[in-house]
Design a protein around this motif. Structure first.
Motif, mmCIF file in Angstrom:
data_model
loop_
_atom_site.group_PDB
_atom_site.id
_atom_site.type_symbol
_atom_site.label_atom_id
_atom_site.label_comp_id
_atom_site.label_asym_id
_atom_site.label_seq_id
_atom_site.Cartn_x
_atom_site.Cartn_y
_atom_site.Cartn_z
ATOM 1 N N GLU A 15 26.776 76.499 73.634
ATOM 2 C CA GLU A 15 26.651 76.734 72.856
ATOM 3 C C GLU A 15 26.515 75.894 71.231
ATOM 4 O O GLU A 15 27.557 74.853 70.994
ATOM 5 C CB GLU A 15 27.864 77.690 72.204
ATOM 6 C CG GLU A 15 27.327 78.628 71.662
ATOM 7 C CD GLU A 15 29.089 79.953 71.518
ATOM 8 O OE1 GLU A 15 29.635 79.854 72.055
ATOM 9 O OE2 GLU A 15 28.761 80.171 70.393
ATOM 10 N N THR A 16 25.644 76.040 70.505
ATOM 11 C CA THR A 16 25.051 74.780 69.352
ATOM 12 C C THR A 16 25.102 75.948 68.560
ATOM 13 O O THR A 16 24.341 77.265 69.033
ATOM 14 C CB THR A 16 24.717 73.944 69.177
ATOM 15 O OG1 THR A 16 24.500 73.164 67.930
ATOM 16 C CG2 THR A 16 23.854 73.959 69.717
ATOM 17 N N THR A 17 24.403 75.419 67.520
ATOM 18 C CA THR A 17 23.579 76.115 66.607
ATOM 19 C C THR A 17 22.406 75.623 65.827
ATOM 20 O O THR A 17 22.225 74.245 65.726
ATOM 21 C CB THR A 17 24.422 76.481 64.701
ATOM 22 O OG1 THR A 17 25.717 76.825 64.862
ATOM 23 C CG2 THR A 17 23.973 77.226 63.669
ATOM 24 N N LEU A 18 21.302 76.023 66.055
ATOM 25 C CA LEU A 18 19.488 75.857 64.866
ATOM 26 C C LEU A 18 20.034 75.047 63.652
ATOM 27 O O LEU A 18 19.580 76.082 62.850
ATOM 28 C CB LEU A 18 18.954 77.096 65.094
ATOM 29 C CG LEU A 18 17.160 76.567 66.009
ATOM 30 C CD1 LEU A 18 17.396 75.820 66.729
ATOM 31 C CD2 LEU A 18 16.714 78.409 65.978
ATOM 32 N N GLU A 19 19.492 73.691 63.893
ATOM 33 C CA GLU A 19 19.643 73.569 62.038
ATOM 34 C C GLU A 19 18.946 73.482 61.805
ATOM 35 O O GLU A 19 19.142 74.383 60.123
ATOM 36 C CB GLU A 19 20.021 72.314 62.134
ATOM 37 C CG GLU A 19 20.448 71.002 60.812
ATOM 38 C CD GLU A 19 21.424 70.213 60.910
ATOM 39 O OE1 GLU A 19 22.641 70.121 61.314
ATOM 40 O OE2 GLU A 19 20.833 69.562 61.625
ATOM 41 N N ALA A 20 17.291 73.491 61.952
ATOM 42 C CA ALA A 20 15.992 73.245 61.123
ATOM 43 C C ALA A 20 15.536 73.383 62.770
ATOM 44 O O ALA A 20 15.546 73.179 64.357
ATOM 45 C CB ALA A 20 15.760 72.035 60.546
ATOM 46 N N ILE A 21 14.243 74.332 62.452
ATOM 47 C CA ILE A 21 12.617 74.507 62.655
ATOM 48 C C ILE A 21 11.817 73.942 62.106
ATOM 49 O O ILE A 21 10.871 74.157 60.843
ATOM 50 C CB ILE A 21 12.724 76.259 62.777
ATOM 51 C CG1 ILE A 21 13.967 76.912 63.507
ATOM 52 C CG2 ILE A 21 10.913 75.812 63.222
ATOM 53 C CD1 ILE A 21 13.431 78.300 63.474
ATOM 54 N N GLU A 22 11.503 72.271 62.770
ATOM 55 C CA GLU A 22 10.206 72.273 61.877
ATOM 56 C C GLU A 22 8.696 72.489 62.667
ATOM 57 O O GLU A 22 8.601 72.729 63.822
ATOM 58 C CB GLU A 22 10.364 70.274 61.269
ATOM 59 C CG GLU A 22 11.869 70.429 60.908
ATOM 60 C CD GLU A 22 11.856 68.715 61.798
ATOM 61 O OE1 GLU A 22 11.346 67.653 61.462
ATOM 62 O OE2 GLU A 22 12.799 67.912 60.875
ATOM 63 N N ILE A 23 7.886 72.477 61.375
ATOM 64 C CA ILE A 23 6.244 72.284 62.195
ATOM 65 C C ILE A 23 5.665 71.534 61.343
ATOM 66 O O ILE A 23 6.184 72.027 60.330
ATOM 67 C CB ILE A 23 5.872 74.250 61.700
ATOM 68 C CG1 ILE A 23 6.956 75.404 62.557
ATOM 69 C CG2 ILE A 23 4.285 74.509 62.075
ATOM 70 C CD1 ILE A 23 6.660 76.227 62.050
ATOM 71 N N ASN A 24 4.753 71.377 62.336
ATOM 72 C CA ASN A 24 4.173 69.666 61.611
ATOM 73 C C ASN A 24 5.014 68.901 59.914
ATOM 74 O O ASN A 24 4.559 68.837 59.282
ATOM 75 C CB ASN A 24 3.020 70.772 60.965
ATOM 76 C CG ASN A 24 2.294 69.523 60.693
ATOM 77 O OD1 ASN A 24 2.129 68.419 61.110
ATOM 78 N ND2 ASN A 24 1.226 69.232 59.231
#
Ligand code: GDP
Lengths: 423, 304
Positions: free
Chosen positions: A263-272
């Motif tokens: 289990e963890t957390t989505l720290e960042a979503i990067e697109i390009n």
């Protein structure tokens, strides 16, 4: 602008190639030089007019045999939409190609010859399309010119097909009379069909709602590749590159890494290289996690609340695509998108008769058979059923030695009812 | 809650291409990106940046150089590779001809396109490449319309249309045996117009020969225009002219025809394409005309 992917299916000579040629021709997708080459070819083969079917029959073998043998892709754009057509062959021995085409389509155009009505192939192609998860169908009654543009003929065929559709649970069928050869009702409505009040085929294709990439489905993402620059500026950067297979991901989501179950957390979503708050299927993204956990290619990252149960046992429908038969005990490779693992066929449960859709007993799968099997995998897979998810419910089987693609697999059940046993 | 992004058809094509590039990175040991300096391979480079940054590309750029180049294109190639900070490998058809004792194509328009195959196969062997990414599109030609996105080739680089692997959903099978390799075409589903629209949307720079400029040309009997270069042998009967032209592809300069145009900007080029109904290959590649199945024959023999 939207994108619609559709397949065309029908028996040999129903006019599939002519229809596609017509759509390309009338929507101005055919360039002058291709037309010139066609005219040249037609002149030398002594036919006279432009044979629109030649636009799609590409390979030499086909030219020699005069039939379509493989899957061909054609593209055209109207001011409203971009279209990708997958043209699939009509012959019985090429069910596998039909499966291939249907796997990527949102809609199927089922072509019938007005003189013949619904035939065996019509049923079979419809069944394969339904099996592969296509929800929308167009029944295109072609060569209506040869039946005097008769309304009665059209209605009889429509009624016959409605019965097939009902049996298979198809809810969306658009019935459209056309003449691919003369262009009636393909792109423009035709004065020859005054009794028909619906849209022309192209108008229908331009306005039918497109599948919105199943964004209402549970969120799914598999890691394709780990980005680790290990550079002076970014010594500790770890990004998980992949495509959102379905649903929505948001920054800050509580997630689970499967099959490990961390289990963890989505720290960042990067697109390009730009951070985004939210991303949806089918975007290609890079996910970063808060915790330094061990994640590699083939792992699944899913929101905690929606996580599937990883499993080593699957019941699946296979379309068997090679000559050598499949039997219980055979070992092969399962490729579930980016996850790959060895597997053994525990049992062949039965076979689908593709005329009647009925289940039959079977002990092996032969070329073009549709069978139900039970598989046990070496590594657990974070999979869904095909019913739930057209992406993560799908896999292919490979030959361990040659790497050849042996079968298309559709998961029917991930957790089996029967008690587990070790092999 | 933020609104969901709207995904249009170009976003979809882009996402598909990035997915394919990452599958190459995930499935192969020694991939390469075949880079011609043309607009399709330049678009591929942009897609690779989107797929792999902030990391490095997991493959070098490989240019199979016919030697019959437009100087603007070579300059552009070197500058792009330098700016990217990625490895560029160049192998020359010229050297293959010497090493293998091949015959230079003679005649008036000595295209080296066919000889590229040898150089490519030698390069694959030299570096042990197991996957080569190319910028081919299915709308270019009838035979291409049937090719898979992951296209397995045997040791001789040959493509057998009858033995292609079925390509299901978006699951790409890159499992191969020693000696085999795979050609991968991430922009298979793009049309010429899609590529131009993408270049415009992404502000991608292109070599200057894509835009209208004055050029000395030979007028061919077919009416097509061919740039005058040192590689052509002209004689007195040739009709020479200076015209405003641009190029639609940047292949071998001896067989890449110019089109008359005053399109100086991407907008103008897109407008041109929407109006001109002459598809890219037909308008510009002379050597496809050799036989009706030109492309299919060359593919079987290991051409890109
Ligand atoms: N009269 C008539 N003939 C058609 C029509 N559509 C196709 N055909 C003819 O039917 C034959 C088979 O067509 P083709 O497109 O090659 O069929 P395919 O095998 O399904 O691709 C050809 O001779 C066509 O010209 C139509 O709407 N009306």
């Amino acid at each position: 602008m939207d994108l619609l992917r559709f397949i065309t299916c029908g028996s040999v000579d129903d006019g599939k190639s002519t229809l596609i040629g017509r759509l390309l021709y009338d929507s101005d997708a055919v360039s002058l030089d291709v037309l010139a080459a066609l005219e040249e070819q037609n002149r030398t083969s002594a036919a006279g007019t432009v044979d629109l079917a030649l636009l799609t029959d590409g390979l030499r073998a086909e030219r020699e045999q005069g039939i379509t043998i493989d899957v061909a892709h054609k593209y055209f754009t109207t001011p409203r939409r971009k279209f990708i057509i997958t043209d699939t062959p009509g012959h019985v021995q090429y069910t596998r190609n039909m499966v291939t085409g249907a796997s990527n389509a949102d809609l199927a155009i089922v072509l019938v010859d007005a003189r013949q009505g619904i035939v065996e192939q019509t049923r079979r192609h419809t069944i394969v399309s339904v099996l592969l998860g296509i929800k929308r169908f167009v029944l295109a009654v072609n060569k209506i010119d040869l039946m005097g543009y008769s309304e009665a003929v059209f209605h009889d065929i429509v009624a016959d097909y409605a019965a097939v559709a009902a049996q298979l649970g198809i809810k969306q069928v658009a019935n459209i009379p056309i003449s691919a050869l003369h262009g009636d009702n393909v792109v423009k409505p035709s004065a020859n069909l005054p009794w028909y009040k619906g849209p022309s085929l192209l108008e229908y294709l331009e306005t039918v709602p497109v599948a919105t990439e199943a964004n209402t489905d549970a969120a799914r993402f598999q890691v394709q590749y780990v980005i680790r620059p290990q550079s002076v500026e970014l010594p500790d950067y770890r990004g998980y590159a992949g495509r959102i297979q379905s649903g929505v991901y948001r920054r800050g989501d509580q997630v689970l890494v499967l099959p490990a179950g961390i289990e963890t957390t989505l720290e960042a979503i990067e697109i390009n290289q730009q951070e985004a708050d939210v991303a949806v299927a089918p975007q290609a993204v890079v996910l970063r996690l808060t915790d330094d956990v061990d994640v590699s290619r083939g792992d699944t990252i899913v929101p905690l609340a929606l996580a599937p149960e990883p499993t080593r046992e699957l019941e699946a429908t296979l379309c068997w695509m090679v000559e050598q038969p499949l039997r219980a005990g055979h070992k092969l490779l399962v490729q579930h998108h980016t996850a790959k693992t060895r597997a053994v066929v525990q049992a062949i449960v039965g076979k689908t008769d593709i005329q009647s859709f009925a289940q039959q007993e079977a002990t092996e799968a032969k070329l073009n058979d549709i069978v139900r099997v039970r598989l046990k995998t070496a590594q657990p897979l974070a999979a869904d059923t095909y019913q739930q998810n057209r992406t993560t419910g799908a896999f292919i089987l490979l030959d361990e030695q040659t790497g050849a693609t042996l079968a298309a697999g559709l998961i029917e059940q991930t957790v089996l009812a029967e008690p587990e046993f070790e092999i | 809650m933020p609104t969901l992004p709207r995904i249009d058809y170009l976003d979809r094509l882009e996402a598909e291409a990035i997915h394919i590039l990452r599958e190459v990175a995930g499935q192969f040991q020694r991939p390469a990106l075949l880079f011609s300096g043309g607009k399709d391979s330049i678009a591929l480079v942009r897609l690779a940046q989107k797929a792999f940054r902030p990391g490095k590309f997991p493959f070098p750029l490989v240019h199979i150089d016919t030697g019959h180049n437009f100087p603007e294109v070579l300059q552009f190639r070197d500058q792009l590779a330098a700016e990217l900070g990625e490895q560029l490998i160049v192998r020359r058809v010229e050297d293959t001809i010497k090493q293998r004792g091949l015959r230079e194509p003679g005649g008036k328009f000595p295209s080296r396109n066919a000889l590229q195959t040898y150089t490519l196969l030698d390069t694959i062997e030299e570096f042990g490449f197991d996957a080569c990414i190319g910028g081919a599109r299915r709308d270019e030609e009838k035979a291409r319309a049937k090719e898979r996105i992951f296209s397995v080739r045997d040791e001789f680089g040959q493509w057998d249309p009858r033995r292609q692997r079925p390509e299901l959903w978006n699951i790409y099978n890159g499992q191969i045996q020693p000696g085999e390799n795979v050609r991968v075409f991430p922009i298979s589903n793009w049309t010429e117009l899609d590529v131009w629209n993408y270049i415009q949307r992404e502000n991608i720079l292109l070599p200057s020969i894509y835009f209208a400029h004055e050029r000395r040309c030979v007028v061919l009997p077919s009416g097509q225009l061919l740039a005058v270069t040192e590689h052509l042998t002209l004689d007195a009967s040739d009709e020479l002219t200076t015209r405003q032209v641009r190029f639609r592809t940047v292949g071998d300069a001896t067989c890449t025809a110019a089109v008359e145009s005053d399109a100086h900007t991407l907008e103008a080029i897109i407008e041109d394409i929407l109006q001109a109904k002459v598809s890219e290959r037909g308008a510009t590649r002379l050597d496809d005309k050799i036989s009706e199945t030109g492309m299919e024959d060359r593919k079987r023999n290991g051409y890109f």
